[in-house]
Each structure stands twice: as C-alpha cells, then as structure tokens.
Design a protein around this motif. Structure first.
Motif, PDB file in Angstrom:
ATOM      1  N   HIS A 172       0.833  -1.322   0.024  1.00 41.53           N
ATOM      2  CA  HIS A 172      -0.050   0.041  -0.132  1.00 41.53           C
ATOM      3  C   HIS A 172       0.970   1.266  -0.080  1.00 41.53           C
ATOM      4  O   HIS A 172       0.459   2.166  -0.706  1.00 41.53           O
ATOM      5  CB  HIS A 172      -0.919   0.003   1.158  1.00 41.53           C
ATOM      6  N   LEU A 173       1.896   1.421   0.939  1.00 38.22           N
ATOM      7  CA  LEU A 173       2.760   2.559   0.805  1.00 38.22           C
ATOM      8  C   LEU A 173       3.564   2.594  -0.407  1.00 38.22           C
ATOM      9  O   LEU A 173       3.671   3.906  -0.822  1.00 38.22           O
ATOM     10  CB  LEU A 173       3.483   2.363   2.111  1.00 38.22           C
ATOM     11  N   ILE A 174       4.020   1.564  -0.991  1.00 40.22           N
ATOM     12  CA  ILE A 174       4.773   1.596  -2.286  1.00 40.22           C
ATOM     13  C   ILE A 174       3.857   2.068  -3.257  1.00 40.22           C
ATOM     14  O   ILE A 174       4.187   3.083  -4.233  1.00 40.22           O
ATOM     15  CB  ILE A 174       5.512   0.090  -2.463  1.00 40.22           C
ATOM     16  N   SER A 175       2.461   1.745  -3.262  1.00 39.14           N
ATOM     17  CA  SER A 175       1.620   2.115  -4.426  1.00 39.14           C
ATOM     18  C   SER A 175       1.301   3.527  -4.453  1.00 39.14           C
ATOM     19  O   SER A 175       0.835   4.096  -5.205  1.00 39.14           O
ATOM     20  CB  SER A 175       0.426   1.129  -4.266  1.00 39.14           C
ATOM     21  N   LEU A 176       1.385   4.128  -2.976  1.00 36.03           N
ATOM     22  CA  LEU A 176       1.167   5.620  -2.855  1.00 36.03           C
ATOM     23  C   LEU A 176       2.362   6.274  -3.475  1.00 36.03           C
ATOM     24  O   LEU A 176       2.440   7.620  -3.630  1.00 36.03           O
ATOM     25  CB  LEU A 176       1.026   5.955  -1.544  1.00 36.03           C
ATOM     26  N   GLY A 177       3.554   5.656  -3.808  1.00 37.51           N
ATOM     27  CA  GLY A 177       4.774   6.379  -4.242  1.00 37.51           C
ATOM     28  C   GLY A 177       5.691   6.568  -3.191  1.00 37.51           C
ATOM     29  O   GLY A 177       6.946   7.154  -3.760  1.00 37.51           O
ATOM     30  N   MET A 213       9.818  -5.055   0.158  1.00 38.34           N
ATOM     31  CA  MET A 213      10.717  -3.810  -0.296  1.00 38.34           C
ATOM     32  C   MET A 213      11.809  -4.554  -1.453  1.00 38.34           C
ATOM     33  O   MET A 213      11.894  -4.005  -2.296  1.00 38.34           O
ATOM     34  CB  MET A 213      11.385  -3.258   0.828  1.00 38.34           C
ATOM     35  N   ARG A 214      12.198  -5.684  -1.025  1.00 36.50           N
ATOM     36  CA  ARG A 214      13.397  -6.248  -1.914  1.00 36.50           C
ATOM     37  C   ARG A 214      12.707  -6.654  -3.368  1.00 36.50           C
ATOM     38  O   ARG A 214      13.148  -6.410  -4.339  1.00 36.50           O
ATOM     39  CB  ARG A 214      13.777  -7.610  -1.379  1.00 36.50           C
ATOM     40  N   ALA A 215      11.414  -7.144  -3.297  1.00 35.23           N
ATOM     41  CA  ALA A 215      10.730  -7.498  -4.453  1.00 35.23           C
ATOM     42  C   ALA A 215      10.409  -6.295  -5.417  1.00 35.23           C
ATOM     43  O   ALA A 215      10.324  -6.460  -6.675  1.00 35.23           O
ATOM     44  CB  ALA A 215       9.461  -8.009  -4.236  1.00 35.23           C
ATOM     45  N   HIS A 216      10.513  -5.101  -4.962  1.00 39.03           N
ATOM     46  CA  HIS A 216      10.155  -3.764  -5.629  1.00 39.03           C
ATOM     47  C   HIS A 216      11.429  -2.982  -5.981  1.00 39.03           C
ATOM     48  O   HIS A 216      11.616  -1.948  -6.125  1.00 39.03           O
ATOM     49  CB  HIS A 216       9.241  -2.856  -5.030  1.00 39.03           C
ATOM     50  N   GLY A 217      12.623  -3.686  -5.410  1.00 40.77           N
ATOM     51  CA  GLY A 217      13.941  -3.278  -5.675  1.00 40.77           C
ATOM     52  C   GLY A 217      14.227  -1.893  -4.759  1.00 40.77           C
ATOM     53  O   GLY A 217      15.008  -1.206  -5.138  1.00 40.77           O
ATOM     54  N   LEU A 218      13.547  -2.155  -3.808  1.00 38.85           N
ATOM     55  CA  LEU A 218      13.864  -0.875  -2.784  1.00 38.85           C
ATOM     56  C   LEU A 218      14.271  -1.413  -1.460  1.00 38.85           C
ATOM     57  O   LEU A 218      14.324  -0.676  -0.495  1.00 38.85           O
ATOM     58  CB  LEU A 218      12.105  -0.442  -2.137  1.00 38.85           C
ATOM     59  N   ALA A 219      15.258  -2.613  -1.419  1.00 35.38           N
ATOM     60  CA  ALA A 219      15.982  -3.051  -0.270  1.00 35.38           C
ATOM     61  C   ALA A 219      16.750  -1.837   0.341  1.00 35.38           C
ATOM     62  O   ALA A 219      17.241  -1.832   1.356  1.00 35.38           O
ATOM     63  CB  ALA A 219      16.491  -4.350  -0.706  1.00 35.38           C
ATOM     64  N   GLY A 220      17.437  -1.063  -0.645  1.00 37.32           N
ATOM     65  CA  GLY A 220      18.620  -0.085  -0.053  1.00 37.32           C
ATOM     66  C   GLY A 220      17.805   0.882   0.489  1.00 37.32           C
ATOM     67  O   GLY A 220      18.726   1.522   1.309  1.00 37.32           O
ATOM     68  N   THR A 221      16.574   1.280   0.368  1.00 35.03           N
ATOM     69  CA  THR A 221      15.976   2.221   0.942  1.00 35.03           C
ATOM     70  C   THR A 221      15.225   1.941   2.237  1.00 35.03           C
ATOM     71  O   THR A 221      14.507   2.680   3.024  1.00 35.03           O
ATOM     72  CB  THR A 221      14.854   3.081   0.289  1.00 35.03           C
ATOM     73  N   ALA A 222      14.990   0.530   2.543  1.00 36.51           N
ATOM     74  CA  ALA A 222      14.455  -0.047   3.648  1.00 36.51           C
ATOM     75  C   ALA A 222      14.963   0.301   4.990  1.00 36.51           C
ATOM     76  O   ALA A 222      16.304  -0.415   5.145  1.00 36.51           O
ATOM     77  CB  ALA A 222      13.818  -1.531   3.230  1.00 36.51           C
ATOM     78  N   VAL A 223      14.515   0.590   5.778  1.00 40.17           N
ATOM     79  CA  VAL A 223      15.072   0.743   7.261  1.00 40.17           C
ATOM     80  C   VAL A 223      14.176   0.077   8.206  1.00 40.17           C
ATOM     81  O   VAL A 223      13.030   0.313   8.159  1.00 40.17           O
ATOM     82  CB  VAL A 223      15.120   2.402   7.562  1.00 40.17           C
ATOM     83  N   VAL A 224      14.822  -0.712   9.137  1.00 46.18           N
ATOM     84  CA  VAL A 224      14.146  -1.373  10.158  1.00 46.18           C
ATOM     85  C   VAL A 224      14.734  -0.838  11.497  1.00 46.18           C
ATOM     86  O   VAL A 224      15.993  -0.655  11.813  1.00 46.18           O
ATOM     87  CB  VAL A 224      14.436  -2.836  10.103  1.00 46.18           C
ATOM     88  N   THR A 276      -2.361   7.671   5.762  1.00 52.69           N
ATOM     89  CA  THR A 276      -1.388   7.290   4.583  1.00 52.69           C
ATOM     90  C   THR A 276      -1.824   7.986   3.295  1.00 52.69           C
ATOM     91  O   THR A 276      -3.218   8.168   3.157  1.00 52.69           O
ATOM     92  CB  THR A 276      -1.499   5.871   4.240  1.00 52.69           C
ATOM     93  N   ALA A 277      -0.876   8.669   2.589  1.00 54.04           N
ATOM     94  CA  ALA A 277      -1.310   9.556   1.467  1.00 54.04           C
ATOM     95  C   ALA A 277       0.115   9.326   0.821  1.00 54.04           C
ATOM     96  O   ALA A 277       1.130   9.063   1.250  1.00 54.04           O
ATOM     97  CB  ALA A 277      -1.726  10.824   1.770  1.00 54.04           C
ATOM     98  N   PRO A 278       0.011   9.814  -0.721  1.00 54.57           N
ATOM     99  CA  PRO A 278       1.166  10.136  -1.351  1.00 54.57           C
ATOM    100  C   PRO A 278       2.275  11.054  -0.746  1.00 54.57           C
ATOM    101  O   PRO A 278       1.770  11.754  -0.144  1.00 54.57           O
ATOM    102  CB  PRO A 278       0.835  10.501  -2.886  1.00 54.57           C
ATOM    103  N   PRO A 279       3.585  10.918  -0.804  1.00 54.08           N
ATOM    104  CA  PRO A 279       4.558  11.769  -0.346  1.00 54.08           C
ATOM    105  C   PRO A 279       4.370  13.070  -0.870  1.00 54.08           C
ATOM    106  O   PRO A 279       3.977  13.097  -2.018  1.00 54.08           O
ATOM    107  CB  PRO A 279       6.058  10.794  -0.904  1.00 54.08           C
ATOM    108  N   ALA A 280       4.803  13.976   0.028  1.00 54.86           N
ATOM    109  CA  ALA A 280       4.605  15.524  -0.661  1.00 54.86           C
ATOM    110  C   ALA A 280       5.496  15.640  -1.868  1.00 54.86           C
ATOM    111  O   ALA A 280       6.810  14.974  -1.955  1.00 54.86           O
ATOM    112  CB  ALA A 280       5.119  16.387   0.599  1.00 54.86           C
ATOM    113  N   GLY A 281       4.871  16.569  -2.651  1.00 53.34           N
ATOM    114  CA  GLY A 281       5.504  16.819  -3.982  1.00 53.34           C
ATOM    115  C   GLY A 281       5.752  15.944  -4.967  1.00 53.34           C
ATOM    116  O   GLY A 281       6.239  16.257  -6.073  1.00 53.34           O
TER     117      GLY A 281
END
Length: 336
Positions: free
Chosen positions: A172-177, A202-213, A328-333
């Motif tokens: 859901h968060l990824i789909s919002l951008g 996150m890994r499946a969408h190629g976003l492992a590098g920006t995922a933070v735990v 939840t909403a799309p990121p600003a900008g």
C-alpha cells in the motif's frame, strides 16, 4: 432460609431430579414442555447450580484458563470476545491471567491453572517464555492464539497470517509512491514474520537499499522512541509501517512533536485494527487480522482437543485485510 436445591426444582416442575440435570446440561433429549417446566421452576425458585458439586460429579470444572501476554494491549479485546462467545456457547467460562503481571511477581500462572484443574488452556499473544507452556500442555489441552509460538506437537496454533498482512501494508505504501519506508519491528515470532513480510516486499520492488528497520517493543512508548530515532536519520523516511497499532500511536505522537503533519509529511500504517485505530482523531491505516475470528477458531480448536486429546497439531491462519484510513497518502511533492 436455605437456598433452593435441585430436588426443590424437580418437585416444583413435577419431574425427576435426573431430568432437571439433563435440562441444566443443555441436553437435547428432553421434550419441550418438560424443559419449559424445569426452566420456569428454576426462575421462580431462583435456583443456582452448585458449580463445585457439579465439577466433582462430572470431573470437569467447565473453566478455561486464558493467559494473556499483556492485558494492556487493546488487540486482545476482540480476540477475547470471539473466544468467550464460543466457549460460553459450550458452557465453559474463562479465567484470565496477565502474563505481564506474572513476570513482575515471578509466578508461573500456567501451573496455577493446572492446579485449578481447568479443562483447557489458551495462551494469547507472544509469551516472554513460550517454554512455560510445555509442562502445562502435557497435562491439559492447550491452544496458542494470535501467536506462532510455541511449536509443540500437542499445542494447536490459531493466528493471523502476519507475513501476508505486512506485505499488504508495505505494498500500500509503495503504491502511493513512497520509496523511503521504515518499519518499527517487534519481538518474537509474530514480530519476525511482520518484519520479513516488510523486507521481502521492499526487496521485490527493488527498494531493499531504502528500507530501514528500527526495533520497537509493541508499546506506544516503544513506537515513539523508535520514530524519534527514525526521524533523525538522513534521508528521513516518508512512511513508517509499525508492528502494531500501539506502536503506530507512538509514531504519530513523535511525528507531531517534530512538527510533521500526518499524512502530508509522513504516512503511518499500523497493524491489528484495534479500537484505537478506529478513534476518529487517530483514524489509522492498519491491517485487520480478524482477531474476533481468531478467538472463535481458537475456542473451537480447544473444544475439539478437549473431546479428543490425541488429535494431530494444527496451524490455522486467518486472512488479513488492509483498512485504509486517514494516516496514509502520497509523499509530498509527488503530485499524486
């Protein structure tokens, strides 16, 4: 005046004492007119069955011990409602114990339950020491609800599909951008599964590098502290998926104290769909893990195991659903 007895009820209804017993046990073999006569006599006399005597005669207490991980967690409310409704339909009553208090006092409440000769035991939520159930499970039918621990051959498990629920929230968060997404993690098997769902998505969408735990502890304070740490990072995450609603409420407080507006500056998603998430001034996006259904299914598993203690162990997972609300909403900008 002495309290009315079962003999008094039988005399008032004009039936035998054994037939009164059948009616009180809910037997379906009693004719309707006889049942009505007995129930009317019970009401007129104010008769109340002697639970202790019945326990001795039936060799059952008709009670179920319920050990909660922490009674302060609102997630348990609907699960207990589902659990109690099904047990009550079968003539069983719950005895509640708080695992949090248990840890403070150093008592083994599982042993207390077995000493009380409960007919069954339900462990709700992730226990600090799941091994405590091992001995109890060898003595009394036991079910774990809302958790995947412990893995014992005689303990059935009924829980939500936590890994799938975490995927729903993250998708859901990824789909919002959102691309810089953080996860406030919990401990135990449930926490590990939700973290895995987040990281795999996150890994499946190629976003492992920006995922933070960031590690949390399932409490509002833990969510607050974890979010304060997250917001001090560069780049700052634009969205946070918390392990539960309690942690998400803490994240909301941290965001507001930092001058961030939710969801314009920071999107937040929780888990469990507790009553907190539905409060209008919070209105959290969250994952509904069907806690009421988990409770009813856990009760049924326990009833089945009481009737047949040799049943093979089962793991029953409910399907989660994402509830999109106001955090939840799309990121600003992004212009989305």
């Amino acid at each position: 005046m002495r309290p009315p007895t079962i003999r008094d009820v039988a005399a008032r209804a004009g039936v035998s004492k054994s037939l009164v017993s059948l009616v009180l046990r809910g037997s379906g073999s009693v004719r309707p007119e006889k049942r009505q006569a007995v129930l009317a006599a019970v009401e007129e006399l104010g008769y109340r069955p002697n639970a202790a005597a019945r326990s001795l005669s039936e060799r059952r207490t008709r009670t179920v011990g319920v050990l909660l991980n922490d009674m302060r967690n609102p997630w348990f409310v609907e699960l207990l409602d589902g659990l109690n409704s099904r047990l009550y339909d079968s003539g069983l009553h719950m005895l509640l114990a708080d695992g949090h208090l248990n840890r403070r006092l150093g008592e083994d409440l599982t042993r207390t339950f077995t000493e009380l000769r409960v007919d069954g035991l339900v462990a709700v939520g992730t226990l600090r020491d799941p091994r405590a159930l091992r001995v109890a499970a060898g003595r009394v039918p036991t079910v774990a609800a809302g958790t995947r621990e412990p893995e014992l051959p005689e303990v059935d498990v009924v829980a939500g599909d936590d890994e799938q629920g975490a995927r729903l929230a993250t998708e859901h968060l990824i789909s919002l951008g959102h691309r810089h997404i953080a996860h406030i993690a919990g401990r135990g098997a449930v926490g590990d599964l939700r973290r895995r769902g987040f990281e795999d998505t996150m890994r499946a969408h190629g976003l492992a590098g920006t995922a933070v735990v960031e590690q949390g502890d399932l409490t509002e304070e833990g969510g607050y502290r974890a979010t304060v740490r997250l917001l001090s990072r560069a780049p700052r995450p634009t969205a946070v998926f918390a392990v539960n609603d309690m942690a998400c409420v803490g994240a909301l407080s941290a965001a507001e104290e930092s001058g961030l507006r939710v969801p314009r500056d920071l999107s937040l998603a929780g888990y469990d769909n507790t009553y907190l998430s539905r409060l209008r001034h919070l209105w959290l996006t969250t994952v509904d893990n069907a806690s009421h259904d988990v409770g009813r299914r856990a009760a049924q598993r326990l009833l089945d195991r009481i009737d047949n203690p040799d049943l093979p162990r089962t793991v029953d997972l409910t399907s989660p659903v994402l509830e999109v609300r106001g955090t939840t909403a799309p990121p600003a900008g992004t212009g989305l």
